[in-house]
Motif scaffolding. Sequence first.
Motif, PDB file in Angstrom:
ATOM      1  N   GLY A 172      39.576  39.492  46.470  1.00  0.00           N
ATOM      2  CA  GLY A 172      40.061  40.276  45.333  1.00  0.00           C
ATOM      3  C   GLY A 172      38.972  41.053  44.630  1.00  0.00           C
ATOM      4  N   GLY A 173      37.709  40.786  44.965  1.00  0.00           N
ATOM      5  CA  GLY A 173      36.600  41.507  44.352  1.00  0.00           C
ATOM      6  C   GLY A 173      35.801  40.636  43.404  1.00  0.00           C
ATOM      7  N   ASN A 174      34.638  41.125  43.021  1.00  0.00           N
ATOM      8  CA  ASN A 174      33.736  40.395  42.146  1.00  0.00           C
ATOM      9  C   ASN A 174      33.842  40.959  40.726  1.00  0.00           C
ATOM     10  N   VAL A 175      34.272  40.127  39.798  1.00  0.00           N
ATOM     11  CA  VAL A 175      34.498  40.570  38.414  1.00  0.00           C
ATOM     12  C   VAL A 175      33.222  41.134  37.799  1.00  0.00           C
ATOM     13  N   ASP A 176      32.100  40.403  37.934  1.00  0.00           N
ATOM     14  CA  ASP A 176      30.845  40.822  37.293  1.00  0.00           C
ATOM     15  C   ASP A 176      30.391  42.196  37.781  1.00  0.00           C
ATOM     16  N   PHE A 177      30.475  42.415  39.099  1.00  0.00           N
ATOM     17  CA  PHE A 177      30.030  43.699  39.634  1.00  0.00           C
ATOM     18  C   PHE A 177      30.975  44.830  39.217  1.00  0.00           C
ATOM     19  N   ARG A 178      32.274  44.545  39.126  1.00  0.00           N
ATOM     20  CA  ARG A 178      33.205  45.585  38.668  1.00  0.00           C
ATOM     21  C   ARG A 178      32.915  45.959  37.216  1.00  0.00           C
ATOM     22  N   ILE A 179      32.626  44.956  36.397  1.00  0.00           N
ATOM     23  CA  ILE A 179      32.282  45.244  34.996  1.00  0.00           C
ATOM     24  C   ILE A 179      31.020  46.108  34.935  1.00  0.00           C
ATOM     25  N   GLU A 180      30.031  45.740  35.749  1.00  0.00           N
ATOM     26  CA  GLU A 180      28.774  46.496  35.765  1.00  0.00           C
ATOM     27  C   GLU A 180      28.996  47.929  36.241  1.00  0.00           C
ATOM     28  N   ASP A 181      29.816  48.100  37.302  1.00  0.00           N
ATOM     29  CA  ASP A 181      30.056  49.437  37.860  1.00  0.00           C
ATOM     30  C   ASP A 181      30.927  50.303  36.959  1.00  0.00           C
ATOM     31  N   GLU A 182      31.961  49.687  36.362  1.00  0.00           N
ATOM     32  CA  GLU A 182      32.963  50.482  35.641  1.00  0.00           C
ATOM     33  C   GLU A 182      32.720  50.583  34.136  1.00  0.00           C
ATOM     34  N   LEU A 183      32.026  49.593  33.557  1.00  0.00           N
ATOM     35  CA  LEU A 183      31.913  49.570  32.093  1.00  0.00           C
ATOM     36  C   LEU A 183      30.466  49.654  31.607  1.00  0.00           C
ATOM     37  N   SER A 184      29.558  50.100  32.471  1.00  0.00           N
ATOM     38  CA  SER A 184      28.138  50.101  32.089  1.00  0.00           C
ATOM     39  C   SER A 184      27.864  51.009  30.895  1.00  0.00           C
ATOM     40  N   ASP A 185      28.629  52.091  30.744  1.00  0.00           N
ATOM     41  CA  ASP A 185      28.399  53.030  29.642  1.00  0.00           C
ATOM     42  C   ASP A 185      29.219  52.710  28.395  1.00  0.00           C
ATOM     43  N   MET A 186      30.110  51.722  28.496  1.00  0.00           N
ATOM     44  CA  MET A 186      30.990  51.418  27.358  1.00  0.00           C
ATOM     45  C   MET A 186      30.289  50.470  26.387  1.00  0.00           C
ATOM     46  N   PRO A 187      30.221  50.813  25.091  1.00  0.00           N
ATOM     47  CA  PRO A 187      29.537  49.945  24.122  1.00  0.00           C
ATOM     48  C   PRO A 187      30.322  48.656  23.872  1.00  0.00           C
TER      49      PRO A 187
END
Length: 921
Positions: free
Chosen positions: A503-518
Motif C-alpha cells: 500500500g506504500g510507505n506513509v513516511d515517504f509519502r508525507i515527505e514527498d507530498e507535504l514537504s512544502d506544507m507548514p
Amino acid sequence: MFQSIAKAVFGSANDRYVKSLDKIVAKINALEEQIKALSDDELKAQTQKFRDQLAAGSTLDDILPEAFATVREASVRVLGMRHFDVQMIGGIVLHRGEIAEMRTGEGKTLVATLATYLNAIEGKGVHVVTVNDYLASRDAEWMGRLHQWLGLTIGVIVPNLSEHERRDAYAADITYGTNNEFGFDYLRDNMKHERGQMVQRPFNFAIVDEVDSILIDEARTPLIISGPTEDKTDLYITIDGIVKQIDESFYDADEKTKGITWTEEGIDKIEQLLSDAELLETPNLYDVENTQVVHHLDQALRANIMYKRDIDYIVKDDKVVIIDEFTGRMMDGRRWSNGLHQAVEAKEGVKIEPENQTMASITFQNYFRMYPKLSGMTGTAATEAAEFWDIYKMNVVEIPTNLPVQRIDEEDEFYKNTQDKFKAIAKAIREKHEIGQPVLVGTVSIEKSELLSDFLDKEGVKHSILNARFHEREAHIVAQAGRLGAVTIATNMAGRGTDIQLGGNVDFRIEDELSDMPEGPERDAAIRRIEEEVAAEKAKVKEAGGLFVLATERHESRRIDNQLRGRSGRQGDPGLSRFYLCLEDDLLRIFGPDTLFARMMNSNLEDGEAIGSKWLSKAIETAQKKVEARNYDIRKQVVEYDDVMNDQRKVIYEQRAEIMDSEAVSDVVVDMRHDTVNTIVGEACPPGSYPEQWNVAGLKERVEEVLGLTPPIDDWLQEDHVEPEMLEERLVQMSDEVMNGKIAEIEPDVWQRLEKQILLERLDHHWKEHLATLDALRQVIFLRAYAQKQPINEYKQEAFALFERLLDTLREDVTSILMRSEFRFTPPPMDTLPDLPDFLTGHIEPLLGTDNSNDGDGSASRAALFGSLAGSPMAEVSPGAPGENPWAGQDISRNAPCPCGSGNKYKHCHGAVGGRPTADA
C-alpha cells in the motif's frame, strides 16, 4: 532417517537454542508492568542506575533483563514501537556475540537497539556497522532518538568529516558508520605521528548490519590506502590501441576468474606489434626487462575483453565509475588496482588518472577480528554459517518470525534463450499489473534492467527503474514498490535497507507530498488522509496477492536470491516469488552442466515454451554452491596471506604506538646506532676470520656512507691483537661523541620531538616499501607450486626474511639521517597538530583488482604521504595565502573550499599550519 526423526521429535539444535532463551524473555516480560509504571524521568534514570550496578561488580548479563525491558518501554514512548518477543531473542543473540538471522521486515534495526544500549552503558564504545552512508545516517538519527532519550551519546561516521568531528563521533557511547569508514580510520590512525591526532578508541563491541554482505561478500577485497606513483598515460593509450588490434584467436579467456592467457600465435603477434611501437626492451616478450609492458598489456586486454560497460562500470561526467556487483550502486571515488582502472579509462577514451602505491592495508577479516566481541544481523546467513564460524568464530542463530510466513515460492521457469524469457516476463508482469498486484523485478545488471524496460514499454506497462543510473531516488522508489499496480525494476536488492510496505510507505509519502506544507491543522489533516489512503490501498494489495517478486536470473550466491525473495511476505503479509531462467544466463553458461542442459533443453523445448521442475532447480542450486565454494576459497586464501602480513602489521603498529606514547626515544635510537655499527663491522670482519681477510676498504666506505665518519681504521689495524670487537667499540664511541655534540646544541624537548618524528617517518616509509614488495611477492609466489612447494609456506618464509631486512634497513636509515644531518629550527607559531594529507582509499581484490570501497572524503587528492622531514609538526612550510587568517575562529570544515576563492581546501590554504623543523642531509 534417524536424524530426521530426532529433529521432528526434539527440534533442531537451532530450535533448542532459541527455546532456551525463552527463560530470559520471560524475565524481561515479567518486568514490563513495573517499568511501565515509571515516569519519564525515572525511566531515563535507569541508565545511571545500571552504570552504578556495573561499578559495584554486576555483569552485563546480570542487568540484561531490566535493561532490555527499559529499552522496550523507552521505544514505545519515543518511537511508538514495542519490541516483539522474537526481537528480544534477537537482542540476546547479538549481545552474546552471535549472528541473528531474521527475515526481511522483522525489524532488525529495532533489535539492534537492545544489545547496543546494554553494551554502551559501560562507556567503552559500541560501533554499529552498516553497508552505506545513507543507512548509517538514517539509523543514527532514527534509533539515536531512543538512545539519546535514555542518556547515551550518539556519533556518526560519514565521508567529509574533519578529524575533530571524527574524534568526537568515536568518543560517543554509540557510533554509527560504514565498514569502509571504520577500516580506513583505523589505517589512517596508524599513519599519524601524534597520539592526539588519532580518532579511534580501543575496540570494544561491534554490531554489523547486513553481516553477510560485509563479512562475506566484501571480505574478498582488502582495504587499501594508497598514494600516487609516476604518470604513464601515454603508455596506457598506446597499449590500448595495440590490444584493440587483437582478435579472439590470439588469446583464451576464462570468465570464471576474469583471467586471460595468450596463445602461441598471440604472443608472436603481440611481440611484433609492441616492437613496431618500440615498447620492448628485448625481442622476447617475457624477458625481465619487459615486465612492466607485459603487466600493462594484460590489464589492457582484461579491460577490453572482460570488463563490460553498463555491467561492471558506467561512464559518467567523463569518468569511469565502478558498479558494485552486489548492490548495483555506483561507487564514486573507488578505483580498480594494479593499473586496471587506468586501462579501462584508456579503453573508454576518458582522462587517465595516475596509478597508486599501497601505503597501508588490512582485510575486513583481520579488522573485525580485533573487536573483543563481534555480532551481526542479516536476513540470509545460514548458507554461510560454516565460514562465519571458521573465520570469525561467530555462531549463526535463525530467529523465528513474529508471524507465520504467507509467501508462496514457486518453482523456477526455464526458457531456451533470453528473448523468450523476457517475453514471458513482460507478459507475466502485465497480467499482475492489470489486477493491481505490485511487482518487484530483480535483475543482475543495468543492461538487463534496460532490456526489460524496453519489453515493458512494448507491453504498455508503466514502471520505475532502480539501478546505478538512478541512484539518488533509490529509497523513494523502493519505499513505494508495494503500491497498487506498481512495477519496480531493481538491479540487485542486497542491502537496500528500505522496507517495502504494502500500500506504500506513509513516511515517504508525507515527505514527498507535504514537504512544502507548514505545520498546522491543514498539514495534520493531509497526514490523516495519506494514512487512510495507504490503509485502504494495503487492503486492496493484500486481496490481489501481496508483493510479487520476479527474478530475471539466479545470482552466483543463494543469499542474494534469498534477499530478493525476502522482500515479499513481511510480517505475515501474503506474497509470491518466481525465478525466470534460460540457458544463456551467466550462472548456467559459466558454471552450469552446459552439455546436459543444452541437450535436454534444445531438443525438448519449442520456442517460447517453458519448463519447470525440482530437478532443474536442484541443478541450479548445485551450480550456486560451486560458485560459493570457489568464492570461499578465494576469501580463505586472502585471509591466509593477510594473516602473514597481519602479524607484521601488529608489530609495526604496536611499535608506532610505543614511540608516540614515549616522552623520549633516545634509548631506542642509541640501540639502533649501536646495532648498525655492529652490523657494519660484522659484514666487513666476519667472526672467526683473520685481519688479512677483512674487507677494510668496504668497512671504510660503509662507515663514511652510514655514519659520516672518517676514523683512522688503518692506524687501528697496526696495533697488536686487533679484534672486530675493538673496532666496533671505537666506532660506537666516535659515533656517540658526534651525536652528543649535536644534542648539546639543541633544546632537549626539541631534540626529543625530532628523534620521534624521524623514527616514525622512516618507519612509515620502509613499511610502505615493504607492503609494495609483499604485493609483488604474492602475485608470483604461486609459481613455486611448479617446484612441488606449498606457495603459502614459501610466502611465509620470504615475508619473514623481508621483514627482518626491513628492521635492519630501518635501523641503518635512522642512524644515517641523525648522524649525517645538520638541523636548523624555527619555533612553531601555533601548537596545533597538522591534518594528514588526503589519501586515495581502495578496497582491492588482490587477484582480480576489483575495488569495493570508498575514497575517504571523495577527494582523490594526489598529495604524496611520505616526503622528507616536511611531515614534522615543526617543519618550515608556508602553504596558501600569506598573512593572517581572516576566518580564524569560524566554524569552517578543514576539507571545505577556502573562503578566499583560491580553489584549494581550507586546510591547504588559509587554514594551513606552519612552522616545523627541517633537516638538511
